[in-house]
Design a protein around this motif. Structure first.
Motif, PDB file in Angstrom:
ATOM      1  N   VAL A 207     -78.169 -79.290  -3.656  1.00 26.48           N
ATOM      2  CA  VAL A 207     -78.720 -78.777  -4.915  1.00 26.48           C
ATOM      3  C   VAL A 207     -80.151 -78.326  -4.686  1.00 26.48           C
ATOM      4  N   ILE A 208     -80.461 -77.134  -5.150  1.00 27.90           N
ATOM      5  CA  ILE A 208     -81.822 -76.611  -5.062  1.00 27.90           C
ATOM      6  C   ILE A 208     -82.495 -76.801  -6.406  1.00 27.90           C
ATOM      7  N   TYR A 209     -83.504 -77.638  -6.402  1.00 27.49           N
ATOM      8  CA  TYR A 209     -84.240 -77.998  -7.626  1.00 27.49           C
ATOM      9  C   TYR A 209     -85.332 -76.966  -7.825  1.00 27.49           C
ATOM     10  N   ARG A 210     -85.114 -76.045  -8.754  1.00 26.85           N
ATOM     11  CA  ARG A 210     -85.905 -74.830  -8.810  1.00 26.85           C
ATOM     12  C   ARG A 210     -87.236 -74.963  -9.549  1.00 26.85           C
ATOM     13  N   ASP A 211     -87.490 -76.073 -10.220  1.00 26.98           N
ATOM     14  CA  ASP A 211     -88.717 -76.165 -11.018  1.00 26.98           C
ATOM     15  C   ASP A 211     -89.466 -77.462 -10.713  1.00 26.98           C
ATOM     16  N   PHE A 212     -89.742 -77.682  -9.438  1.00 31.30           N
ATOM     17  CA  PHE A 212     -90.454 -78.881  -9.010  1.00 31.30           C
ATOM     18  C   PHE A 212     -91.944 -78.721  -9.305  1.00 31.30           C
ATOM     19  N   LYS A 213     -92.482 -79.639 -10.106  1.00 31.62           N
ATOM     20  CA  LYS A 213     -93.892 -79.608 -10.482  1.00 31.62           C
ATOM     21  C   LYS A 213     -94.277 -80.984 -11.018  1.00 31.62           C
ATOM     22  N   THR A 214     -95.569 -81.193 -11.236  1.00 29.77           N
ATOM     23  CA  THR A 214     -96.051 -82.523 -11.615  1.00 29.77           C
ATOM     24  C   THR A 214     -95.512 -82.982 -12.961  1.00 29.77           C
ATOM     25  N   SER A 215     -95.285 -82.087 -13.891  1.00 29.97           N
ATOM     26  CA  SER A 215     -94.790 -82.486 -15.214  1.00 29.97           C
ATOM     27  C   SER A 215     -93.332 -82.928 -15.174  1.00 29.97           C
ATOM     28  N   ASN A 216     -92.609 -82.571 -14.101  1.00 28.98           N
ATOM     29  CA  ASN A 216     -91.215 -82.969 -13.959  1.00 28.98           C
ATOM     30  C   ASN A 216     -91.035 -84.174 -13.043  1.00 28.98           C
ATOM     31  N   ILE A 217     -92.145 -84.776 -12.629  1.00 27.75           N
ATOM     32  CA  ILE A 217     -92.097 -86.023 -11.874  1.00 27.75           C
ATOM     33  C   ILE A 217     -92.516 -87.138 -12.827  1.00 27.75           C
ATOM     34  N   LEU A 218     -91.570 -87.979 -13.211  1.00 22.53           N
ATOM     35  CA  LEU A 218     -91.834 -89.041 -14.171  1.00 22.53           C
ATOM     36  C   LEU A 218     -91.962 -90.373 -13.450  1.00 22.53           C
ATOM     37  N   ALA A 256     -92.835 -70.536  -3.903  1.00 20.78           N
ATOM     38  CA  ALA A 256     -93.141 -69.789  -2.693  1.00 20.78           C
ATOM     39  C   ALA A 256     -93.186 -68.292  -2.984  1.00 20.78           C
ATOM     40  N   PRO A 257     -94.068 -67.560  -2.301  1.00 19.40           N
ATOM     41  CA  PRO A 257     -94.262 -66.135  -2.626  1.00 19.40           C
ATOM     42  C   PRO A 257     -93.032 -65.279  -2.388  1.00 19.40           C
ATOM     43  N   GLU A 258     -92.187 -65.641  -1.428  1.00 15.15           N
ATOM     44  CA  GLU A 258     -91.030 -64.780  -1.122  1.00 15.15           C
ATOM     45  C   GLU A 258     -90.027 -64.735  -2.261  1.00 15.15           C
ATOM     46  N   PHE A 259     -89.905 -65.850  -2.977  1.00 12.14           N
ATOM     47  CA  PHE A 259     -88.947 -65.866  -4.077  1.00 12.14           C
ATOM     48  C   PHE A 259     -89.385 -64.931  -5.193  1.00 12.14           C
ATOM     49  N   LEU A 260     -90.665 -64.910  -5.446  1.00 11.05           N
ATOM     50  CA  LEU A 260     -91.183 -64.002  -6.465  1.00 11.05           C
ATOM     51  C   LEU A 260     -90.929 -62.559  -6.076  1.00 11.05           C
ATOM     52  N   LYS A 268     -86.110 -74.376   1.459  1.00  6.70           N
ATOM     53  CA  LYS A 268     -87.508 -74.261   1.880  1.00  6.70           C
ATOM     54  C   LYS A 268     -88.389 -73.752   0.737  1.00  6.70           C
ATOM     55  N   SER A 269     -87.778 -73.130  -0.271  1.00  6.08           N
ATOM     56  CA  SER A 269     -88.536 -72.742  -1.464  1.00  6.08           C
ATOM     57  C   SER A 269     -89.082 -73.979  -2.152  1.00  6.08           C
ATOM     58  N   VAL A 270     -88.254 -75.006  -2.225  1.00  2.87           N
ATOM     59  CA  VAL A 270     -88.655 -76.249  -2.874  1.00  2.87           C
ATOM     60  C   VAL A 270     -89.701 -76.961  -2.044  1.00  2.87           C
ATOM     61  N   VAL A 271     -89.611 -76.846  -0.722  1.00  2.79           N
ATOM     62  CA  VAL A 271     -90.616 -77.452   0.161  1.00  2.79           C
ATOM     63  C   VAL A 271     -91.991 -76.879  -0.149  1.00  2.79           C
ATOM     64  N   TYR A 272     -92.051 -75.581  -0.397  1.00  8.02           N
ATOM     65  CA  TYR A 272     -93.327 -74.963  -0.772  1.00  8.02           C
ATOM     66  C   TYR A 272     -93.857 -75.594  -2.054  1.00  8.02           C
ATOM     67  N   PRO A 345     -91.356 -69.319   5.761  1.00 13.09           N
ATOM     68  CA  PRO A 345     -90.456 -70.433   5.420  1.00 13.09           C
ATOM     69  C   PRO A 345     -89.962 -71.227   6.621  1.00 13.09           C
ATOM     70  N   LYS A 346     -89.726 -70.556   7.739  1.00 13.12           N
ATOM     71  CA  LYS A 346     -89.188 -71.238   8.913  1.00 13.12           C
ATOM     72  C   LYS A 346     -90.175 -72.260   9.481  1.00 13.12           C
ATOM     73  N   LEU A 347     -91.446 -72.113   9.166  1.00 15.50           N
ATOM     74  CA  LEU A 347     -92.453 -73.042   9.672  1.00 15.50           C
ATOM     75  C   LEU A 347     -92.609 -74.269   8.780  1.00 15.50           C
ATOM     76  N   ARG A 348     -91.987 -74.238   7.612  1.00 14.04           N
ATOM     77  CA  ARG A 348     -92.080 -75.384   6.711  1.00 14.04           C
ATOM     78  C   ARG A 348     -91.123 -76.481   7.171  1.00 14.04           C
ATOM     79  N   PRO A 349     -91.512 -77.742   7.033  1.00 14.42           N
ATOM     80  CA  PRO A 349     -90.612 -78.837   7.408  1.00 14.42           C
ATOM     81  C   PRO A 349     -89.487 -78.969   6.396  1.00 14.42           C
ATOM     82  N   THR A 350     -88.477 -79.712   6.749  1.00 14.47           N
ATOM     83  CA  THR A 350     -87.419 -80.044   5.796  1.00 14.47           C
ATOM     84  C   THR A 350     -87.875 -81.232   4.963  1.00 14.47           C
TER      85      THR A 350
END
Length: 408
Positions: A207-218, A256-260, A268-272, A345-350
């Motif tokens: 599952v790709i969690y598309r809206d990872f941000k501080t307000s969604n971390i409870l 990540a800028p590529e998705f935009l 790797k989008s979520v990793v960003y 993206p390829k340089l980002r860790p998993t």
């Protein structure tokens, strides 16, 4: 009767994000970024039940009566509001922990009740996505969805109550309750969130969690992090393939800028996005802050040149941490954030690699927190307010402005 959703292949074009607004959208949705490179792969909606009746019946969730939820929340009274989300409000309520029937305020089990706006079709899609994902998954670092209610035009979701509210509040709100999170707690929250994402990226879930941000971390009473708001989540693809979304959704500043630019979405989008959140935790600054000088308004652009420089790193670190960290550990966290926000993206860790690194840093932190003995006896370890994570967990605090499932 349930409403069947179309499984047609998406073919819309990516929206542009303006510089003067946190959220920009032509259809009333959050707009955001994502990343990935290579050939595009157009995919349909996830291969999950697309009829609302079929989807709800396939879950192991409690089917609440609307009348029970009205009683539990005191008829959705305004003073029960915990927060405002994209498509509805979240209310505090009480139910019996065994029968799940409504209980008197202050008794039984506390719940967070999300009531969606009736007129929002996109809200309805997110409603089904929440049930589809949280109704099937169970993990210590995902918010638990207890049940749902669907009566006529009313759509309601019932979650476990998170006493500490969102990470966003603890990082950026000021007040007597919101003491600055200590270095140790920031590492703990980062590791918990990383474990939640690693679980979602696993072979069984994908599952790709598309809206990872501080307000969604409870945060629960012990500051354990749990991910919330799965309305924008999508099932990922195997191998090097990725999802392509022509309606680019998320939150400005985190993606990540590529998705935009392309709508090409991978894990790797979520990793960003995780890297941006980690940077917020390091600096105590928001991803986008229009109140700062122009060159400091975009956190990634401002901080990135400083992260790899040992001397310049001091200018990034939150001065409220008051030297609670060892510099070698701070350098490693900064380096991890730098890897996550790589433009390639390829340089980002998993997420699995991120979890391993944060676990190692946790081990180092635990050793450093063991008070070294001197000839004068034991030395006290320095901790900030509420660092133990189990004090005053039920205290009330100011109502946040906008985020799902906040607590008072």
């Amino acid at each position: 009767m349930g409403i069947c959703l179309s499984t047609r292949i998406k073919a819309e074009s990516a929206t542009q994000i303006g510089g003067n607004s946190k959220y920009v959208s032509t259809n009333g949705n959050h707009t955001g970024n994502s990343s990935g490179d290579g050939d595009f792969v157009l995919v349909s909606e996830p291969p999950t039940p697309q009829c609302e009746g079929e989807m709800l019946q396939s879950s192991n969730l409690k089917n609440f009566e609307l009348s029970d939820l009205m009683m539990a929340t005191r008829n959705f009274r305004p003073d029960s509001v915990l927060g405002e989300g994209r498509f509805g409000s979240v209310f505090k309520g009480w139910i019996d922990k065994d029968s799940f029937t409504a209980a008197k305020p202050g008794t039984g089990m506390v719940i967070a009740v999300r009531k969606l706006h009736q007129e929002s079709f996109q809200g309805h899609r997110e409603y089904l996505a929440e049930v589809n994902y949280l109704g099937k998954f169970s993990h210590p670092h995902l918010v638990k969805l207890i049940g749902y209610c669907l009566e006529d035009e009313d759509r309601v979701l019932v979650y476990e109550f998170m006493p500490r509210g969102s990470l966003e509040n603890h990082l950026f709100m000021r007040g007597s309750y919101f003491q600055p999170l200590s270095w140790n707690l920031r590492l703990k929250v980062a590791l918990g969130a990383a474990k939640g994402l690693a679980y979602l990226h696993g072979a069984e879930t994908k599952v790709i969690y598309r809206d990872f941000k501080t307000s969604n971390i409870l945060l629960d009473s012990n500051y354990n992090a749990k991910l919330s708001d799965f309305g924008l989540a999508k099932v990922g693809q195997s191998g090097d393939k990725s999802c392509v979304f022509t309606r680019v959704m998320g939150t400005y500043g985190y993606a990540a800028p590529e998705f935009l630019a392309t709508g090409h979405l991978t894990a790797k989008s979520v990793v960003y996005s995780f890297g941006v959140v980690l940077l917020e935790m390091l600096s105590g600054r928001r991803a986008i802050d229009k109140n700062r000088p122009y060159k400091q308004q975009k956190l990634v652009e401002w901080a990135k040149p400083h992260l790899a420089n040992n001397r310049k790193l001091f200018s990034v670190l939150d001065n409220r941490l008051e030297g609670q960290y060892a510099m070698d550990v701070a350098h490693r966290v900064a380096n991890l954030a730098l890897q996550c926000i790589s433009t390639e993206p390829k340089l980002r860790p998993t997420m699995k690699e991120i979890v391993k690194e944060l676990e190692q840093l946790q081990d180092i932190k635990n050793v450093e927190n063991t008070c070294s003995r001197t000839s004068n006896g034991p030395r006290q370890c320095r901790q900030s307010a509420k660092d133990a994570g189990n004090k005053d967990a039920n205290d009330a605090y100011p109502r946040p402005s906008a985020s799902p499932l906040h607590s008072k």
